[in-house]
Design a protein around this motif. Structure first.
Motif, mmCIF file in Angstrom:
data_model
loop_
_atom_site.group_PDB
_atom_site.id
_atom_site.type_symbol
_atom_site.label_atom_id
_atom_site.label_comp_id
_atom_site.label_asym_id
_atom_site.label_seq_id
_atom_site.Cartn_x
_atom_site.Cartn_y
_atom_site.Cartn_z
ATOM 1 N N GLU A 89 79.316 35.379 15.758
ATOM 2 C CA GLU A 89 78.681 35.881 16.979
ATOM 3 C C GLU A 89 78.946 34.979 18.176
ATOM 4 O O GLU A 89 79.017 35.455 19.312
ATOM 5 C CB GLU A 89 77.162 36.000 16.772
ATOM 6 N N ASN A 90 79.094 33.691 17.928
ATOM 7 C CA ASN A 90 79.217 32.718 19.015
ATOM 8 C C ASN A 90 80.414 31.800 18.774
ATOM 9 O O ASN A 90 80.697 31.415 17.635
ATOM 10 C CB ASN A 90 77.944 31.866 19.122
ATOM 11 N N TYR A 91 81.081 31.456 19.871
ATOM 12 C CA TYR A 91 82.256 30.597 19.799
ATOM 13 C C TYR A 91 82.291 29.637 20.991
ATOM 14 O O TYR A 91 81.802 29.956 22.082
ATOM 15 C CB TYR A 91 83.546 31.419 19.857
ATOM 16 N N ARG A 92 82.894 28.497 20.752
ATOM 17 C CA ARG A 92 83.357 27.669 21.860
ATOM 18 C C ARG A 92 84.767 28.147 22.200
ATOM 19 O O ARG A 92 85.538 28.470 21.292
ATOM 20 C CB ARG A 92 83.368 26.191 21.452
ATOM 21 N N PHE A 93 85.110 28.220 23.478
ATOM 22 C CA PHE A 93 86.414 28.769 23.848
ATOM 23 C C PHE A 93 87.116 27.910 24.887
ATOM 24 O O PHE A 93 86.511 27.138 25.625
ATOM 25 C CB PHE A 93 86.267 30.202 24.386
ATOM 26 N N GLU A 94 88.413 28.096 24.914
ATOM 27 C CA GLU A 94 89.266 27.572 25.980
ATOM 28 C C GLU A 94 90.348 28.609 26.215
ATOM 29 O O GLU A 94 90.852 29.222 25.268
ATOM 30 C CB GLU A 94 89.896 26.231 25.595
ATOM 31 N N ILE A 95 90.692 28.842 27.466
ATOM 32 C CA ILE A 95 91.720 29.829 27.779
ATOM 33 C C ILE A 95 92.403 29.461 29.093
ATOM 34 O O ILE A 95 91.770 28.904 30.002
ATOM 35 C CB ILE A 95 91.124 31.257 27.854
ATOM 36 N N ILE A 96 93.684 29.741 29.163
ATOM 37 C CA ILE A 96 94.431 29.622 30.421
ATOM 38 C C ILE A 96 94.670 31.042 30.921
ATOM 39 O O ILE A 96 95.240 31.872 30.199
ATOM 40 C CB ILE A 96 95.769 28.889 30.215
ATOM 41 N N PRO A 135 76.899 31.263 31.260
ATOM 42 C CA PRO A 135 77.297 30.747 32.571
ATOM 43 C C PRO A 135 77.123 29.241 32.721
ATOM 44 O O PRO A 135 77.943 28.580 33.379
ATOM 45 C CB PRO A 135 76.387 31.511 33.544
ATOM 46 N N GLU A 136 76.060 28.685 32.113
ATOM 47 C CA GLU A 136 75.806 27.256 32.288
ATOM 48 C C GLU A 136 76.842 26.386 31.574
ATOM 49 O O GLU A 136 76.943 25.185 31.845
ATOM 50 C CB GLU A 136 74.398 26.902 31.789
ATOM 51 N N THR A 137 77.636 26.987 30.659
ATOM 52 C CA THR A 137 78.648 26.214 29.932
ATOM 53 C C THR A 137 80.048 26.387 30.504
ATOM 54 O O THR A 137 80.952 25.625 30.159
ATOM 55 C CB THR A 137 78.695 26.639 28.451
ATOM 56 N N VAL A 138 80.234 27.385 31.350
ATOM 57 C CA VAL A 138 81.581 27.702 31.832
ATOM 58 C C VAL A 138 82.052 26.647 32.826
ATOM 59 O O VAL A 138 81.337 26.287 33.770
ATOM 60 C CB VAL A 138 81.613 29.099 32.473
ATOM 61 N N GLN A 139 83.264 26.169 32.606
ATOM 62 C CA GLN A 139 83.848 25.173 33.492
ATOM 63 C C GLN A 139 85.303 25.534 33.768
ATOM 64 O O GLN A 139 86.081 25.759 32.838
ATOM 65 C CB GLN A 139 83.778 23.782 32.869
ATOM 66 N N VAL A 140 85.648 25.610 35.043
ATOM 67 C CA VAL A 140 87.042 25.794 35.439
ATOM 68 C C VAL A 140 87.646 24.399 35.516
ATOM 69 O O VAL A 140 87.469 23.670 36.495
ATOM 70 C CB VAL A 140 87.155 26.540 36.782
ATOM 71 N N ALA A 141 88.354 24.032 34.452
ATOM 72 C CA ALA A 141 88.780 22.643 34.294
ATOM 73 C C ALA A 141 89.988 22.297 35.156
ATOM 74 O O ALA A 141 90.071 21.197 35.706
ATOM 75 C CB ALA A 141 89.091 22.362 32.816
ATOM 76 N N ASP A 142 90.941 23.196 35.242
ATOM 77 C CA ASP A 142 92.166 22.937 36.009
ATOM 78 C C ASP A 142 92.620 24.205 36.699
ATOM 79 O O ASP A 142 92.503 25.298 36.140
ATOM 80 C CB ASP A 142 93.311 22.459 35.094
ATOM 81 N N ILE A 143 93.171 24.057 37.891
ATOM 82 C CA ILE A 143 93.859 25.157 38.567
ATOM 83 C C ILE A 143 95.234 24.629 38.974
ATOM 84 O O ILE A 143 95.336 23.605 39.662
ATOM 85 C CB ILE A 143 93.094 25.654 39.805
ATOM 86 N N ILE A 162 89.976 27.467 31.605
ATOM 87 C CA ILE A 162 88.532 27.696 31.610
ATOM 88 C C ILE A 162 87.984 27.395 30.223
ATOM 89 O O ILE A 162 88.579 27.800 29.213
ATOM 90 C CB ILE A 162 88.216 29.148 32.015
ATOM 91 N N THR A 163 86.869 26.686 30.167
ATOM 92 C CA THR A 163 86.240 26.344 28.890
ATOM 93 C C THR A 163 84.769 26.740 28.918
ATOM 94 O O THR A 163 84.196 26.979 29.988
ATOM 95 C CB THR A 163 86.353 24.833 28.608
ATOM 96 N N GLY A 164 84.154 26.791 27.742
ATOM 97 C CA GLY A 164 82.734 27.104 27.660
ATOM 98 C C GLY A 164 82.384 27.661 26.288
ATOM 99 O O GLY A 164 83.119 27.480 25.311
ATOM 100 N N THR A 165 81.249 28.355 26.221
ATOM 101 C CA THR A 165 80.850 29.034 24.993
ATOM 102 C C THR A 165 80.590 30.497 25.319
ATOM 103 O O THR A 165 80.278 30.856 26.461
ATOM 104 C CB THR A 165 79.587 28.404 24.369
ATOM 105 N N LEU A 166 80.722 31.347 24.295
ATOM 106 C CA LEU A 166 80.576 32.786 24.508
ATOM 107 C C LEU A 166 79.837 33.427 23.338
ATOM 108 O O LEU A 166 79.772 32.879 22.238
ATOM 109 C CB LEU A 166 81.946 33.449 24.716
ATOM 110 N N THR A 167 79.328 34.622 23.617
ATOM 111 C CA THR A 167 78.712 35.468 22.602
ATOM 112 C C THR A 167 79.449 36.796 22.576
ATOM 113 O O THR A 167 79.705 37.396 23.627
ATOM 114 C CB THR A 167 77.221 35.712 22.916
ATOM 115 N N VAL A 168 79.794 37.241 21.376
ATOM 116 C CA VAL A 168 80.504 38.512 21.224
ATOM 117 C C VAL A 168 79.538 39.670 21.485
ATOM 118 O O VAL A 168 78.438 39.697 20.946
ATOM 119 C CB VAL A 168 81.103 38.622 19.810
ATOM 120 N N LYS A 169 79.962 40.625 22.315
ATOM 121 C CA LYS A 169 79.130 41.790 22.620
ATOM 122 C C LYS A 169 79.755 43.094 22.130
ATOM 123 O O LYS A 169 79.042 44.035 21.792
ATOM 124 C CB LYS A 169 78.870 41.878 24.134
ATOM 125 N N ASP A 170 81.062 43.180 22.117
ATOM 126 C CA ASP A 170 81.757 44.358 21.613
ATOM 127 C C ASP A 170 82.857 43.858 20.684
ATOM 128 O O ASP A 170 83.879 43.349 21.145
ATOM 129 C CB ASP A 170 82.339 45.174 22.773
#
Length: 200
Positions: A89-96, A135-143, A162-170
């Motif tokens: 249900e929940n993950y830590r994520f990182e994405i470019i 939202p409180e975990t989301v960080q735009v680390a580099d642009i 972008i890094t942070g944590t998420l909850t799956v909704k769909d």
């Protein structure tokens, strides 16, 4: 079946592959796989993220829908994606990502500028990808901005990590986002949703 690979390249390997920009990295990664697309516009089945260099080795994270062949340069460590990896249900994520909005007047995609604008855009778009970031975990680390030639034309590609944590909704949308990638610029190192399950 999905495969997760770490493509490890020494400085010598990078020189042999002539890695200098996003396009040359695209070429090196895609050369690891046979092209099995149905038509030029079909999805490649390959996503990757440049994880940078450490201890003299450059590491490229690759997600693919087929096994890679043995590379001519560098070392490839591959494994099948574990069963149940996408069932949490929940993950830590990182994405470019390539954060852009379509201009209503011209119809062209224009890059977003500034961390706040990118964060707002990401939080707004995330439900369409099947998840809700906290939202409180989301960080735009580099642009950053990549400029490279393709077909004798200069390509400019804005990237935000972008890094942070998420909850799956769909779950269906979430799985599609993970396996197919998110947004534009996927051929050049954007869109791979890097996940680590969280168990509370």
């Amino acid at each position: 079946m999905m495969y997760v690979s770490h493509y490890l390249l020494s400085l010598h390997d990078c020189r042999a592959l002539r890695l200098s920009d996003s396009y040359s990295l695209h070429r090196a990664v895609y050369d690891l796989f046979p092209d099995v697309r149905c038509g030029a516009g079909g999805p490649s089945g390959i996503l990757f993220a440049d994880k940078g260099g450490k201890n003299g080795m450059r590491r490229i994270l690759v997600l693919s829908d087929r096994a890679a062949k043995e590379p001519e340069h560098g070392r490839l460590e591959s494994r099948e994606l574990p069963d149940g990896f996408l069932d949490f249900e929940n993950y830590r994520f990182e994405i470019i990502l390539n954060p852009v909005r379509k201009d209503r007047a011209s119809g062209k995609r224009k890059p977003l500028r500034g961390r706040e604008a990118v964060e707002r855009w990401f939080l707004e778009k995330a439900p369409l990808w099947g998840f809700l970031p906290r939202p409180e975990t989301v960080q735009v680390a580099d642009i950053t901005v990549d400029v490279f030639p393709k077909d004798n034309k200069p390509i400019t590609l804005s990237k935000a990590r972008i890094t942070g944590t998420l909850t799956v909704k769909d779950r269906g949308l979430f799985v599609r986002s993970f396996t197919r990638g998110i947004g534009h610029g996927k051929a050049f190192g954007c869109g791979l949703l890097q996940l680590a399950p969280l168990i509370f």
